[in-house]
Design a protein around this motif. Sequence first.
Motif: not given
Length: 467
Positions: A126-142
């Motif tokens: 799960c940590y690496y799932g979030l790491k992917i989002i962070k490293e790709l710089g995906l836009p988030v609203s929460k």
Amino acid sequence: MTIDFQAEFDKRKDEFMADLTSLLSINSERDDSQADDKHPFGPGPVKALEHFLAMAERDGYKTRNIDNYAGDFEYGQGDQVLGIFGHLDVVPAGSGWETDPYQPVVKDGRLYARGSSDDKGPTMACYYGLKIIKELGLPVSKKVRFIVGTDEESGWADMDYYFAHNGLKDPDFGFSPDAEFPIINGEKGNITEYLHFGGDNAGSVLLHSFTGGLRENMVPESATALISGQLNQGDLAEQLAQFTAQHGVTGQLEKQDDKYQVTIFGKSAHGSTPEEGINGATLLASFLTSFDFAASAKDYLTVAAGLHGDFTAEKLGLAYTDACMGALSMNAGVFRFDSQSADNTIALNFRYPKGTDEHVLKAGLEKLAGVEKVSLSEAHHTPHYVPMEDELVKTLLSVYEKQTGLKGHEVVIGGGTFGRLLKRGVAFGAMFPDSINTMHQANEFMALDDLYRSAAIYAEAIYELIK
């Protein structure tokens, strides 16, 4: 934007395995004998927490250590907060391992180590799932608040302390990667009730001690009794051999001065699924009831033997089933008898659906012959349920179906997870329907393919919940 989350994880596979292996190498069993103000559950859980937070710091997160009880970090921006709850403590390794439980080994596509499936492996996926989002710089609203505890396997004192001292508002919704796919949106109540007995003996055979079980939420893999009296070693050995052969287990007999030490070896399992184990303690009690014990010793053994195979408490008259949440289950988890003590106990861990409660169970147990009193554990969780119509449940099931091609459905379990910490909280993975469950057992493992595909599912699920 179309993102291949599995391909993104595969780019990080080697890094993931290095991080996970280093975390699994830490013995994070609770050890109250070494607990102090700086190590509330002993040094092992603290070491694992510090290791995990250092890893997160390395990856650019601002972490917090909440007095060595738990830790967290946040990612993203927004008014709403998604909570992700993992845990770094593990149950005792126990015996029967073919490898060192704290030297991770990969064999035949499986990662063997204590904590590989419960819960260091899924937490890292799960940590690496979030790491992917962070490293790709995906836009988030929460925001995402990633929280790791150190006492999930015992009394959840880590989360009690965390929610009282972390200084932030509770997450609005969340999940725990500490169970099964497709989803766990219902969890039964969880209470341990203790049967108390005296320690006096009479009869031609005496019970000096009886011990079995490491934790209330584990099926005792073995139990040992120390007995003396009108016994013949040869006859006793033959009787034990016949009994163990009849039940498909092994036993051991040793002479100690004028006493005999009798041990029966069963098979451990998670306390929420006692039928998957072989309770060494209730089997040993069943064997001993054929001898001439009396007084409290006889009461203790008679009650313990009566618990054997009674996974739904039917023989106790406490069986109960709810149409939605299923049947009550019972695990006879820890046995302690010492003839020098006036207070000897059997710990019964109940997982119960809505419709019954701890007081009904206690009243029924108080009727058992030979039981002097019944007491309740401080740790207690009432039944928890999040409807299928909730947006959290719908989103997670949608991602699961997309990633696996399998139909999602609701599941109610007897196990307790950190998912129940939030009103809108569930457990989500990381075991798949075809996975082999080795949680709380010797030779615990998790298939590498399951870890890898769960990481991709977590990445997409987190993104769908916060984008």
